[in-house]
Design a protein around this motif. Structure first.
Motif, PDB file in Angstrom:
ATOM      1  N   ALA A 188      10.860   3.095  -0.888  1.00 47.92           N
ATOM      2  CA  ALA A 188      11.169   4.490  -1.193  1.00 47.92           C
ATOM      3  C   ALA A 188      10.753   4.864  -2.613  1.00 47.92           C
ATOM      4  N   GLN A 189      10.768   3.880  -3.506  1.00 51.21           N
ATOM      5  CA  GLN A 189      10.352   4.133  -4.893  1.00 51.21           C
ATOM      6  C   GLN A 189       8.847   4.322  -5.015  1.00 51.21           C
ATOM      7  N   ARG A 190       8.111   3.845  -4.020  1.00 52.83           N
ATOM      8  CA  ARG A 190       6.649   3.838  -4.111  1.00 52.83           C
ATOM      9  C   ARG A 190       5.980   4.839  -3.163  1.00 52.83           C
ATOM     10  N   GLY A 191       6.441   4.890  -1.909  1.00 49.88           N
ATOM     11  CA  GLY A 191       5.782   5.701  -0.891  1.00 49.88           C
ATOM     12  C   GLY A 191       6.263   7.140  -0.857  1.00 49.88           C
ATOM     13  N   GLU A 192       5.519   7.959  -0.130  1.00 48.18           N
ATOM     14  CA  GLU A 192       5.882   9.373   0.017  1.00 48.18           C
ATOM     15  C   GLU A 192       7.114   9.538   0.894  1.00 48.18           C
ATOM     16  N   GLN A 209      -2.970   2.129   8.504  1.00 46.28           N
ATOM     17  CA  GLN A 209      -4.035   1.642   7.645  1.00 46.28           C
ATOM     18  C   GLN A 209      -3.866   0.167   7.314  1.00 46.28           C
ATOM     19  N   ALA A 210      -2.629  -0.267   7.197  1.00 45.60           N
ATOM     20  CA  ALA A 210      -2.357  -1.661   6.848  1.00 45.60           C
ATOM     21  C   ALA A 210      -0.997  -2.060   7.385  1.00 45.60           C
ATOM     22  N   GLY A 264       0.812  -1.214   0.000  1.00 47.22           N
ATOM     23  CA  GLY A 264       0.000   0.000   0.000  1.00 47.22           C
ATOM     24  C   GLY A 264       0.844   1.263   0.000  1.00 47.22           C
ATOM     25  N   ALA A 265       2.149   1.111  -0.226  1.00 45.94           N
ATOM     26  CA  ALA A 265       3.044   2.267  -0.326  1.00 45.94           C
ATOM     27  C   ALA A 265       2.847   2.932  -1.682  1.00 45.94           C
ATOM     28  N   VAL A 308      -0.521   6.225   7.068  1.00 43.98           N
ATOM     29  CA  VAL A 308       0.705   5.441   7.236  1.00 43.98           C
ATOM     30  C   VAL A 308       0.402   3.953   7.153  1.00 43.98           C
ATOM     31  N   VAL A 309       1.284   3.221   6.470  1.00 39.48           N
ATOM     32  CA  VAL A 309       1.234   1.759   6.456  1.00 39.48           C
ATOM     33  C   VAL A 309       2.542   1.231   7.023  1.00 39.48           C
ATOM     34  N   VAL A 310       2.522  -0.023   7.417  1.00 40.70           N
ATOM     35  CA  VAL A 310       3.726  -0.691   7.915  1.00 40.70           C
ATOM     36  C   VAL A 310       4.126  -1.765   6.919  1.00 40.70           C
TER      37      VAL A 310
END
Length: 294
Positions: free
Chosen positions: A65-69, A144-145, A43-44, A119-121
């Motif tokens: 890092a390529q996907r999330g903010e 969230q997940a 979910g990133a 935020v997701v983990v």
């Protein structure tokens, strides 16, 4: 640098004088598809923050890092900090936080690192801290997940159904807070050094509200823990072992019968509805003071 290439990993670790710690459960990934798929399932996405626990040398961190903010990676082993400084160089949206995830204030961490951001983990969790970490993450209600790689047997427990051998108190806790899906297994040969067990990646979608109304969550989980604390005992005897200082056995028997449960039933036969109803009945008896011990 390919962080999943065994030779490059060895050269990297030798360069920094790193030694594996068995107590920390350190096993580094050497199968590129694992961090890629895990990050993709996490979910990133832009606009979403990611908390990673135990980044190791950073292959999953790079993918996140390529996907999330923004990615915040909490690392306990300080000898890995200079390694991560090298492997994560140039990733401006990554922050490494030295520390023990079980001692951090998760709410404060999210407030400071991810202001006004969902935020997701996502993490490859050490086996020896899986249960307390997942419990802390879910109970914090900050995420969230939660997408984690854990020992396959634990993943099966989390997703277990009532009446199965895997079903237990931890199952109910996880399913109370989240809806879980076992995504795929990761065999030992995907790691360096190879662990002795198979891992699984599981995604836990945190529920906005519990699946049942339990009234008093603390009492609900007390009943659940009592039921599974002594699995060989009947539910009646298991409850009496926990509540015996407050209630006579006959009062607990009446609570079971009021829920259309036999006194010989065992805890693993009950699901959410059964435990919710039973905890409400026991709560009513405790409040009324019915049949207290002299």
């Amino acid at each position: 640098m390919d962080l999943c290439d065994r030779r490059e990993i060895k050269a990297l670790l030798d360069r920094h004088g790193f030694r594996f710690s068995k107590s920390m459960g350190q096993n580094f990934l050497i199968a590129p598809w694992v961090p890629q798929e895990t990050a993709a399932e996490s979910g990133a996405v832009p606009g979403v923050g990611v908390l990673e626990i135990g980044p190791g040398i950073g292959p999953l961190t790079q993918q996140l890092a390529q996907r999330g903010e923004k990615v915040v990676a909490v690392e306990l082993d300080r000898s890995l900090l200079p390694v991560l400084e090298e492997t994560l160089a140039g990733l401006d949206n990554v922050t490494v936080v030295p520390g023990d995830i079980l001692k951090l204030d998760l709410e404060a961490l999210c407030r400071e690192q991810f202001p006004d951001m969902p935020v997701v983990v996502c993490a490859n969790l050490p086996y020896n801290i899986t249960t307390p970490v997942i419990t802390a993450l879910l109970e914090s209600r900050c995420f969230q997940a939660v997408t984690v790689m854990i020992q396959r047997e634990v993943a099966q427990r989390i997703c277990a159904q009532p009446g199965t051998a895997e079903f237990g108190a931890f199952t109910l806790l996880c399913q109370f807070y989240a809806e879980s899906t076992l995504l795929y297994d990761v065999p030992p040969d995907c790691f360096y050094p190879a662990p002795k067990v198979t891992s699984s990646v599981i995604r836990m979608e945190v529920r906005p509200t519990p699946p049942v109304e339990v009234g008093d969550p603390a009492l609900f989980f007390r009943v659940v823990r009592a039921a599974f604390g002594q699995r060989r005992k009947t539910l009646l005897n298991a409850l009496y072992a926990n509540f015996g200082q407050q209630l006579e056995k006959e009062a607990l028997r009446e609570a079971l019968l009021a829920c259309d449960l036999t006194e010989n039933i065992r805890g693993e036969r009950l699901g959410f509805e059964g435990f919710a109803e039973l905890s409400r009945k026991i709560g009513q008896i405790l409040e009324s003071g019915k049949k207290p011990l002299a």
